[in-house]
Design a protein around this motif. Structure first.
Motif, PDB file in Angstrom:
ATOM      1  N   SER A  43       0.830  -1.199   0.000  1.00 27.53           N
ATOM      2  CA  SER A  43       0.000   0.000   0.000  1.00 27.53           C
ATOM      3  C   SER A  43       0.864   1.248   0.000  1.00 27.53           C
ATOM      4  O   SER A  43       2.085   1.190   0.185  1.00 27.53           O
ATOM      5  CB  SER A  43      -0.907  -0.009   1.232  1.00 27.53           C
ATOM      6  N   SER A  44       0.216   2.383  -0.153  1.00 26.99           N
ATOM      7  CA  SER A  44       0.946   3.647  -0.113  1.00 26.99           C
ATOM      8  C   SER A  44       1.584   3.868   1.255  1.00 26.99           C
ATOM      9  O   SER A  44       2.608   4.547   1.364  1.00 26.99           O
ATOM     10  CB  SER A  44       0.002   4.810  -0.437  1.00 26.99           C
ATOM     11  N   GLY A  45       1.020   3.258   2.280  1.00 29.38           N
ATOM     12  CA  GLY A  45       1.557   3.393   3.627  1.00 29.38           C
ATOM     13  C   GLY A  45       2.610   2.361   3.963  1.00 29.38           C
ATOM     14  O   GLY A  45       3.177   2.385   5.060  1.00 29.38           O
ATOM     15  N   GLY A  46       2.853   1.441   3.017  1.00 30.43           N
ATOM     16  CA  GLY A  46       3.901   0.456   3.240  1.00 30.43           C
ATOM     17  C   GLY A  46       3.415  -0.888   3.758  1.00 30.43           C
ATOM     18  O   GLY A  46       4.220  -1.797   3.982  1.00 30.43           O
ATOM     19  N   THR A  47       2.122  -1.036   3.943  1.00 30.11           N
ATOM     20  CA  THR A  47       1.597  -2.326   4.385  1.00 30.11           C
ATOM     21  C   THR A  47       1.714  -3.339   3.247  1.00 30.11           C
ATOM     22  O   THR A  47       1.373  -3.041   2.111  1.00 30.11           O
ATOM     23  CB  THR A  47       0.124  -2.202   4.797  1.00 30.11           C
ATOM     24  N   THR A  48       2.191  -4.535   3.582  1.00 31.71           N
ATOM     25  CA  THR A  48       2.415  -5.555   2.560  1.00 31.71           C
ATOM     26  C   THR A  48       1.517  -6.761   2.761  1.00 31.71           C
ATOM     27  O   THR A  48       1.088  -7.072   3.881  1.00 31.71           O
ATOM     28  CB  THR A  48       3.875  -6.016   2.558  1.00 31.71           C
ATOM     29  N   HIS A  49       1.265  -7.437   1.657  1.00 31.31           N
ATOM     30  CA  HIS A  49       0.490  -8.674   1.681  1.00 31.31           C
ATOM     31  C   HIS A  49       1.115  -9.607   0.663  1.00 31.31           C
ATOM     32  O   HIS A  49       1.474  -9.188  -0.442  1.00 31.31           O
ATOM     33  CB  HIS A  49      -0.973  -8.413   1.318  1.00 31.31           C
ATOM     34  N   TYR A  50       1.229 -10.885   1.037  1.00 30.62           N
ATOM     35  CA  TYR A  50       1.848 -11.867   0.156  1.00 30.62           C
ATOM     36  C   TYR A  50       0.933 -13.068  -0.060  1.00 30.62           C
ATOM     37  O   TYR A  50       0.179 -13.470   0.833  1.00 30.62           O
ATOM     38  CB  TYR A  50       3.165 -12.368   0.767  1.00 30.62           C
ATOM     39  N   GLY A  51       1.043 -13.638  -1.241  1.00 31.14           N
ATOM     40  CA  GLY A  51       0.368 -14.894  -1.484  1.00 31.14           C
ATOM     41  C   GLY A  51       0.998 -15.989  -0.639  1.00 31.14           C
ATOM     42  O   GLY A  51       2.197 -15.937  -0.342  1.00 31.14           O
ATOM     43  N   ASP A  52       0.211 -16.968  -0.275  1.00 36.68           N
ATOM     44  CA  ASP A  52       0.697 -18.022   0.625  1.00 36.68           C
ATOM     45  C   ASP A  52       1.917 -18.746   0.047  1.00 36.68           C
ATOM     46  O   ASP A  52       2.820 -19.152   0.796  1.00 36.68           O
ATOM     47  CB  ASP A  52      -0.414 -19.030   0.905  1.00 36.68           C
ATOM     48  N   SER A  53       1.961 -18.907  -1.247  1.00 35.40           N
ATOM     49  CA  SER A  53       3.031 -19.690  -1.863  1.00 35.40           C
ATOM     50  C   SER A  53       4.385 -18.980  -1.853  1.00 35.40           C
ATOM     51  O   SER A  53       5.406 -19.630  -2.093  1.00 35.40           O
ATOM     52  CB  SER A  53       2.660 -20.058  -3.300  1.00 35.40           C
ATOM     53  N   VAL A  54       4.407 -17.685  -1.573  1.00 36.12           N
ATOM     54  CA  VAL A  54       5.673 -16.942  -1.627  1.00 36.12           C
ATOM     55  C   VAL A  54       6.063 -16.339  -0.278  1.00 36.12           C
ATOM     56  O   VAL A  54       7.137 -15.745  -0.157  1.00 36.12           O
ATOM     57  CB  VAL A  54       5.631 -15.819  -2.687  1.00 36.12           C
ATOM     58  N   LYS A  55       5.227 -16.490   0.721  1.00 37.35           N
ATOM     59  CA  LYS A  55       5.533 -15.922   2.040  1.00 37.35           C
ATOM     60  C   LYS A  55       6.859 -16.450   2.563  1.00 37.35           C
ATOM     61  O   LYS A  55       7.132 -17.648   2.492  1.00 37.35           O
ATOM     62  CB  LYS A  55       4.415 -16.257   3.027  1.00 37.35           C
ATOM     63  N   GLY A  56       7.684 -15.530   3.051  1.00 38.73           N
ATOM     64  CA  GLY A  56       8.972 -15.910   3.595  1.00 38.73           C
ATOM     65  C   GLY A  56      10.076 -16.003   2.561  1.00 38.73           C
ATOM     66  O   GLY A  56      11.254 -16.137   2.910  1.00 38.73           O
ATOM     67  N   ARG A  57       9.706 -15.941   1.279  1.00 38.55           N
ATOM     68  CA  ARG A  57      10.708 -16.037   0.214  1.00 38.55           C
ATOM     69  C   ARG A  57      10.793 -14.750  -0.617  1.00 38.55           C
ATOM     70  O   ARG A  57      11.872 -14.403  -1.092  1.00 38.55           O
ATOM     71  CB  ARG A  57      10.367 -17.213  -0.711  1.00 38.55           C
ATOM     72  N   PHE A  58       9.679 -14.090  -0.797  1.00 37.72           N
ATOM     73  CA  PHE A  58       9.630 -12.881  -1.626  1.00 37.72           C
ATOM     74  C   PHE A  58       9.429 -11.662  -0.742  1.00 37.72           C
ATOM     75  O   PHE A  58       8.762 -11.734   0.299  1.00 37.72           O
ATOM     76  CB  PHE A  58       8.470 -12.955  -2.618  1.00 37.72           C
ATOM     77  N   THR A  59       9.977 -10.531  -1.197  1.00 38.19           N
ATOM     78  CA  THR A  59       9.802  -9.263  -0.492  1.00 38.19           C
ATOM     79  C   THR A  59       9.465  -8.167  -1.496  1.00 38.19           C
ATOM     80  O   THR A  59      10.212  -7.962  -2.459  1.00 38.19           O
ATOM     81  CB  THR A  59      11.066  -8.868   0.273  1.00 38.19           C
ATOM     82  N   ILE A  60       8.363  -7.495  -1.248  1.00 36.99           N
ATOM     83  CA  ILE A  60       7.960  -6.381  -2.108  1.00 36.99           C
ATOM     84  C   ILE A  60       8.357  -5.073  -1.440  1.00 36.99           C
ATOM     85  O   ILE A  60       8.287  -4.945  -0.215  1.00 36.99           O
ATOM     86  CB  ILE A  60       6.433  -6.418  -2.394  1.00 36.99           C
ATOM     87  N   SER A  61       8.787  -4.119  -2.254  1.00 37.59           N
ATOM     88  CA  SER A  61       9.138  -2.810  -1.721  1.00 37.59           C
ATOM     89  C   SER A  61       8.904  -1.760  -2.802  1.00 37.59           C
ATOM     90  O   SER A  61       8.802  -2.088  -3.982  1.00 37.59           O
ATOM     91  CB  SER A  61      10.595  -2.774  -1.246  1.00 37.59           C
ATOM     92  N   ARG A  62       8.811  -0.514  -2.376  1.00 29.95           N
ATOM     93  CA  ARG A  62       8.625   0.576  -3.320  1.00 29.95           C
ATOM     94  C   ARG A  62       9.537   1.735  -2.950  1.00 29.95           C
ATOM     95  O   ARG A  62       9.710   2.015  -1.762  1.00 29.95           O
ATOM     96  CB  ARG A  62       7.156   1.024  -3.378  1.00 29.95           C
ATOM     97  N   ASP A  63      10.113   2.349  -3.957  1.00 27.07           N
ATOM     98  CA  ASP A  63      10.957   3.516  -3.767  1.00 27.07           C
ATOM     99  C   ASP A  63      10.251   4.689  -4.432  1.00 27.07           C
ATOM    100  O   ASP A  63      10.329   4.855  -5.651  1.00 27.07           O
ATOM    101  CB  ASP A  63      12.340   3.270  -4.373  1.00 27.07           C
ATOM    102  N   ASN A  64       9.570   5.474  -3.644  1.00 25.12           N
ATOM    103  CA  ASN A  64       8.794   6.584  -4.207  1.00 25.12           C
ATOM    104  C   ASN A  64       9.688   7.615  -4.885  1.00 25.12           C
ATOM    105  O   ASN A  64       9.290   8.246  -5.861  1.00 25.12           O
ATOM    106  CB  ASN A  64       7.952   7.246  -3.119  1.00 25.12           C
TER     107      ASN A  64
END
Length: 115
Positions: free
Chosen positions: A52-73
């Motif tokens: 989200s714009s506030g930095g809250t993240t959500h992951y699909g069950d199959s990728v939790k613990g392996r993938f990391t999403i981030s944004r550089d505004n």
């Protein structure tokens, strides 16, 4: 609308890592949410990760613990760090941006994980 261009896909062995990038054509500061989806051959498109714009993240069950999403505004760029890749992670990865109920999509970048 915002134009999105993904990069960083490629061929990697199982257990390896890749980092995907999604460059936006304008500021992403005010975009409500951005995310990554993927679609494997013969499979339905699935949500991989959302931020989200506030930095809250959500992951699909199959990728939790392996993938990391981030944004550089400041760079108008969305990232997806993918570690411990598995053959089932193979697919076309798409970047998406959502604002005021409207969504924009990139053309996708192919990720292939060999066993």
């Amino acid at each position: 609308q915002v134009q999105l261009v993904e990069s960083g896909g490629g061929l990697v062995q199982a257990g390896g890592s890749l980092r995907l990038s999604c460059a936006a054509s304008r500021s992403i500061f005010s975009i409500d949410a951005m995310g990554w989806n993927r679609q494997g051959s013969g499979k339905e498109r699935e949500t991989v990760a959302v931020i989200s714009s506030g930095g809250t993240t959500h992951y699909g069950d199959s990728v939790k613990g392996r993938f990391t999403i981030s944004r550089d505004n400041a760079k108008n760029t969305l990232y997806l760090q993918m570690n411990s890749l598995k053959p089932e992670d193979t697919g076309m990865y798409y970047c998406a941006a959502i604002k005021d109920g409207s969504s924009s999509w990139g053309q996708g970048t192919q990720v292939t994980v060999s066993s």
